[in-house]
Write a protein that holds these residues in place. Structure first.
Motif: not given
Length: 244
Positions: A100-103, A143, A145, A152, A155, A160-161
């Motif tokens: 998953a993408e790390n933001q 955060t 994705a 999930r 939130t 969101r997650n």
């Protein structure tokens, strides 16, 4: 019950999770890769894996070169149906483990904040006893994705997650449910300069905030800790056979 705990920065207390593990008489083994210690080679010697928070990001491989191996280890434990828990940075590494993408820098939260459960969270054993909304401690800027195939569970409007589950008992929580009042007090003393920069005015309001939020957060955190410990399946030991 044998639990491996991965520490990602110096002096990271277990707080409410430590209470729940002690109640279960778990054998806790610490690993400190940030100081050069080796990670567990595999999942054979432990029934569960905990990965704690830290000041680095989940992608800081240059300064913390063990991170890719830690991500693989979390996935290895899950593949063997062993309980896994990633808290804050640990949840971000868990998301990385499942591609998953790390933001980075996308979600700033500090202090006691409100979290809401999803429909799946209300039914999940980890969070079923905390109510539809609960207050818990936060300290993060990054955060992620939601990993493909993950559920999930919690939130809020900033992140969101906040919590998710993969498989039977692999959980990531962006929030610090382990950070009971004693842990927060310790952090307040040890990280005053960092807190003052991150959340101006928080230190001055601290007595009021403790009075307002700490008891409810402590109750929710201990409930979550005990619920996760219940997901740990210990390997049965066969009795030794007497020689003829």
């Amino acid at each position: 019950m044998r639990v491996a705990v991965i520490e990602n920065m110096k002096n990271t207390p277990l707080g409410a999770l430590g209470i729940a593990l002690e109640e279960a008489r778990a054998q806790v083994e610490w690993f400190r890769p940030w100081s050069g210690e080796a990670l567990p080679e595999d999942a054979k010697s432990h029934d569960a894996l905990v990965v704690l928070g830290g000041e680095q990001s989940a992608r800081d491989d240059d300064t913390h070169p063990y991170l890719p191996a830690l991500a693989r280890l979390m996935r290895r434990f899950e593949s063997e149906d062993k309980a896994v828990l990633g808290i804050c940075l640990g949840s971000q590494i868990l998301a990385r483990a499942y591609e998953a993408e790390n933001q980075l820098g996308a979600a700033h939260e500090f202090g006691w904040k409100s979290i809401g459960l999803t429909d799946e969270g209300r039914a999940d054993p980890l969070l079923a006893d905390v109510g539809d909304n609960f207050t818990i401690f936060q300290w993060h800027s990054d955060t992620f994705a939601l990993p493909v195939g993950a559920t999930r569970l919690a939130t809020n409007g900033v992140t969101r997650n906040q919590a998710f589950r993969i498989g039977r008992a692999t959980y990531g929580t962006q929030f610090h449910f382990e950070a009971n009042a004693a842990v927060v007090e310790r952090w307040r003393g040890e990280h005053q300069e960092t807190i003052a920069r991150k959340e101006p005015g928080w230190l001055e309001k601290y007595p009021e905030l403790v009075s307002k939020h700490a008891a409810a957060a402590d109750s929710a955190g201990l409930s979550i800790a005990r619920a996760w410990v219940k997901t740990i399946r210990t390997q049965a030991k066969l009795p030794e056979t007497a020689e003829a």
